[in-house]
Scaffold this motif. Sequence first.
Motif: not given
Length: 405
Positions: A23, A25, A54, A57, A237
């Motif tokens: 992940s 951000s 973000h 993810k 994603k």
Amino acid sequence: MSENEYESRHDMQEVALRVKDVSKSFKLPTDRTNSLKVSMLNWIHGIRGYKVQHVLKNISFDVYKGDFFGIVGKNGSGKSTLLKIVSQIYSPDTGDVESDGKLVPFIELGVGFNPELTGRENVYLNGAMLGFTNEEIDGMYDDIVDFAELHDFMEQKLKNYSSGMQVRLAFSVAIKSQGDILVLDEVLAVGDEAFQKKCQDYFFEAKRQKKTIILVTHSMGDVRRYCNRAMFIQDGKVAQIGDPDDIADAYSNSFVGTSRSENEHPEGAKESEIRIKQVRVLVDGAEQKYIEKYEDFDIEVTFTTSKAVESSALRLDVVDGRGWLAFSLPERGGRAKVLQPGNHRIVYSVQNTLAFGDFHIDVAFDNGTKRFIIAPGAYQFHMRGYAVAAMPLTIPHTSVVVDGS
């Protein structure tokens, strides 16, 4: 084929790169203040002056040794951020990246070039940044210049180069960096057509040598031509991993559907006397999404008219993957037939000279004074064959109108 079925084929293969639960951000500033008092008050009240974006993810996937692995996604989906994490330019907030072998990134070619230095000096500068000694660069200098085809420009300052010449030089240096895993960010479109062919030959040779290659691209033609596996990223994603044709279709379908029902029309359709029911591409009467080079095909449109209209009011635009118009149907000046209210079908027979790549069909309505799209991306198909530069074409064709379908 399901993702699990596809991935099960690779259970016995060695993993070259493993990305697990990554992940990332970024903090984006929302306002600025030069006042210490305001900054303190904002801090006390929990106003931080930024928002968190973000980008990635919990991304997880494996790249196997010898894979040519494509990564596709819309702008802002996180592809380039993922590549920079894989290349250790960024660190992930959470998750891990493991690689087995030396990884060479082809990202932002030419970073570190000095415009005030000559081409020759920049070769040595860029080579040093890639870890080469002066003696090693001496040994490969002629090959670099030969590949870049810049023999007459090497003593000129880089600021006098065109952007294409600079990228060609950077690419020619970068390919000398021997690695086990090559990471490419939209670098297959380097230079003019002749130079692109040399780049394609290089990557085909790297593929033949079983090097592991990761390619981020917007070209579904490159995904279909080079890759044996691919991944589609949406909103940070993993949306899908598997066969490159399936991934290319999924990516293209995220912009336009493969078909639309009679109720799925943009606002402009309300002004049209024609409502599209179905659009299909047919080869020998059977629906076909993959067309062979020089294989003729038909485009069938079924629709309903609420008023009497001429058949020429229905317009089809065949558009390539770059958004360029390949051709329109019917041709101007062709004979038109008056269609009475009711159901109709038109079949356009196309003499095919299209180039390799992805195409979609937009349906428009032309009432003589105004033309507007009533079914964008009504059908999508792919031309097989060798990649050549696609040019807008006028395609010889005939059309057949059949009433009462």
